[in-house]
Design a protein around this motif. Structure first.
Motif, short mmCIF file in Angstrom:
data_model
loop_
_atom_site.label_atom_id
_atom_site.label_comp_id
_atom_site.label_asym_id
_atom_site.label_seq_id
_atom_site.Cartn_x
_atom_site.Cartn_y
_atom_site.Cartn_z
N GLN A 32 7.80 -11.03 4.27
CA GLN A 32 6.82 -10.29 3.46
C GLN A 32 6.67 -8.88 4.02
N GLY A 33 5.79 -8.13 3.40
CA GLY A 33 5.67 -6.72 3.77
C GLY A 33 4.79 -6.50 4.98
N PRO A 34 3.62 -5.91 4.79
CA PRO A 34 2.74 -5.63 5.93
C PRO A 34 2.27 -6.91 6.61
N GLY A 35 1.92 -6.78 7.88
CA GLY A 35 1.41 -7.92 8.63
C GLY A 35 -0.09 -8.04 8.52
N GLU A 36 -0.67 -7.43 7.50
CA GLU A 36 -2.11 -7.51 7.30
C GLU A 36 -2.38 -7.28 5.82
N GLY A 37 -3.64 -7.39 5.42
CA GLY A 37 -3.99 -7.15 4.03
C GLY A 37 -3.55 -8.29 3.11
N SER A 38 -3.61 -8.03 1.79
CA SER A 38 -3.41 -9.08 0.80
C SER A 38 -2.03 -9.72 0.87
N LEU A 129 10.66 -17.72 1.62
CA LEU A 129 9.61 -17.20 0.74
C LEU A 129 9.60 -15.69 0.90
N VAL A 130 9.87 -14.95 -0.17
CA VAL A 130 10.01 -13.50 -0.07
C VAL A 130 8.97 -12.78 -0.92
N ASP A 131 8.52 -11.65 -0.40
CA ASP A 131 7.56 -10.79 -1.10
C ASP A 131 8.33 -9.92 -2.09
N MET A 132 8.02 -10.08 -3.37
CA MET A 132 8.80 -9.40 -4.39
C MET A 132 8.55 -7.89 -4.44
N ILE A 133 7.38 -7.44 -3.97
CA ILE A 133 7.05 -6.02 -4.04
C ILE A 133 8.01 -5.21 -3.17
N PHE A 134 8.53 -5.81 -2.11
CA PHE A 134 9.47 -5.13 -1.22
C PHE A 134 10.87 -5.70 -1.46
N ASN A 135 11.84 -4.84 -1.66
CA ASN A 135 13.18 -5.28 -2.04
C ASN A 135 13.98 -5.84 -0.86
N CYS A 136 13.64 -5.42 0.35
CA CYS A 136 14.44 -5.82 1.51
C CYS A 136 14.50 -7.33 1.74
N PRO A 137 13.41 -8.09 1.58
CA PRO A 137 13.50 -9.54 1.81
C PRO A 137 14.59 -10.22 1.00
N VAL A 138 14.87 -9.70 -0.20
CA VAL A 138 15.95 -10.27 -1.00
C VAL A 138 17.29 -10.07 -0.30
N LEU A 139 17.48 -8.88 0.31
CA LEU A 139 18.72 -8.62 1.04
C LEU A 139 18.86 -9.53 2.25
#
Length: 491
Positions: A32-38, A129-139
């Protein structure tokens, strides 16, 4: 009891044991993206349920969030893998104003860490489980060559990405992300919504183009375009619930899990704290001073003026616990998705002051349901804010509507995090969820939009029309010739 019955019971027990062992042995990676927040809290809400069910959950984070690995609760639940970030905390915050640049930088940090990638490969994860807002997890999922499930921390998805994943979209009644439109749009809003969708479609490839280069540099399935890679998720977890969101069609592999962080009132983990511009903070202080109620204000930094007697400022508060208190009358907030669902869960009317991103869209949904109001913080004055807060508290309509939609939201057999965990186990049990995947995902854009069919129909119609016109002309000439011949004989 007969031998046959005992045999059946033993066989059933064996099948049950095998099914349990499959789900308990899974190794799951959360990207996922940031390590904090939503984004962090929505992903770990599902992760926590998976851990309690016996799965091993690993979270990949930047070393800027290394404190997560040392936090008592998180360290007990998850394994953490950290990559070294090339950013400092200061440059990270600056880059988040340009989210795509921050995500791209993060992607390079992960993919150039050969040791980390080798370790992740050796763990041999079963599902990601990947965060869709950030494209890198898909890679990263493609690099590891493992099946993945999307989660979307927002309650909506930009139409270009919905289009790529063949979610039904219609700008006539489905507002595009970041427009702040209602689902009942007058002509001008429908026009703007359609234009925004079209522009988003055209810009989509420009956003993805840098990741195409990364795929080639690191040899991550270069034969599969980044645009096509986004359609490879087994499932989508969409952070939405139609008690709050506008109705829209969804595909079978899109699972609504809105309200992941909701729970009965109890102290929460640390929540993300934002500092506030001093002029805006002063405006809020003046507005709160005019209220007869007591105010608890979560605020980072120091306020440059004396606080009103009815206001208590705290840098951290157990937000969910306070929202669950029977004396809370209203929640003044920026309209982040987790906080809105927590307010909905506890039936607390809202005063929304959206600041950026999808907060304007969420505020539009709050206003449409009449469970709160939306205000523009850039033009707001203290007296107007105080008046609107009093309106939300005193107008029974807001409380009644909030009670209604809170009941709808809570009237579910399972908690959203349990639903997410169930579906991830479903993917594990069945080796994917390809049977829920629409055949539309295998079509090129011109096929999906029936452009080839329309062209064929148009050409066919033109040919038929041409033939009909030619026949009509031929028949007309024959008639005229026949008439002319008859006239000559009479003469």
């Amino acid at each position: 009891m007969s031998t046959h019955v005992l045999h059946l019971i033993s066989l059933s027990s064996l099948v049950l044991i095998i099914a349990i062992s499959v789900t308990k042995s899974a190794r799951i990676l959360i990207l996922q993206g940031p390590g904090e927040g939503s984004h962090y809290f929505t992903a770990t809400a599902i992760g926590e349920v998976l851990v309690k069910r016996g799965h091993q959950v690993t979270i990949l984070l930047s070393d800027l969030y290394a404190y997560r690995a040392n936090a008592t609760k998180d360290a007990q639940l998850y394994n953490f893998e950290l990559y070294q970030s090339s950013m400092t905390a200061e440059t990270r915050d600056e880059l988040y104003t340009a989210m795509n640049r921050a995500a791209f930088k993060k992607c390079e940090n992960i993919l150039k860490d050969v040791t980390l990638l080798s370790k992740l490969t050796m763990i041999d994860f079963d599902l990601i489980l990947v965060d869709m807002i950030f494209n890198c997890p898909v890679l990263v999922a493609q690099y590891l060559d493992k099946p993945f499930v999307y989660f979307v921390a927002s309650s909506m998805v930009p139409h270009p990405f919905s289009f790529r994943n063949r979610l039904p979209i219609n700008p006539a009644y489905i507002p595009e992300m970041l427009t702040g439109f209602d689902h009942r749009m007058p002509f001008m809003n429908r026009l703007k919504n359609t234009i925004n969708t079209g522009i988003g479609m055209m810009l989509c490839n420009l956003v993805l183009d840098p990741y195409e280069q990364i795929k080639k540099v690191y040899k991550i399935k270069p034969e599969v375009s980044m645009y096509d890679a986004l359609g490879e998720g087994e499932l989508w977890f969409l952070h939405t619930n139609f008690a709050l969101d506008f109705p829209r069609p969804l595909m079978p592999n899109v699972i609504p899990v809105g309200g992941l962080t909701t729970k009965p009132a109890q102290p929460l983990n640390d929540t993300y704290v934002m500092s506030m511009d001093n002029d805006v903070a002063s405006m809020f202080a003046k507005a709160f001073r005019a209220l007869p109620q007591k105010v608890i204000w979560k605020l980072g930094g120091n306020l440059a003026q004396e606080l009103p007697d009815n206001v208590k400022v705290m840098e951290w508060i157990p937000q969910n616990d306070i929202l669950g208190h029977k004396k809370v009358k209203a929640f003044v907030m920026h309209c982040g998705i987790n906080g809105v669902y927590e307010a909905l869960y506890h039936a607390v009317p809202l005063v929304c002051l959206p600041l950026f991103g999808d907060q304007f869209d969420i505020a539009a949904r709050v206003a449409s349901k009449e469970i709160g109001i939306q205000l523009d913080v850039s033009t707001l004055e203290s007296s107007v804010l105080a008046t609107h807060i009093r309106d939300v508290i005193e107008d029974q309509r807001f409380k009644d509507n909030m009670n209604k939609f809170s009941y709808i939201f809570r009237d579910a057999q399972q908690h959203p995090a349990e639903v997410g965990a169930d579906w991830m186990e479903y993917v594990l049990r069945h080796g994917g969820a390809r049977h829920l995947r629409s055949a539309a995902l295998d079509l090129d854009t011109y096929q999906y939009l029936l452009i080839d069919v329309l062209i064929t129909v148009c050409i066919g119609s033109i040919i038929v029309l041409f033939i009909l016109i030619t026949l009509c002309k031929f028949c007309l000439r024959k008639c005229m010739s026949s008439c002319a011949g008859s006239k000559s004989k009479r003469d």
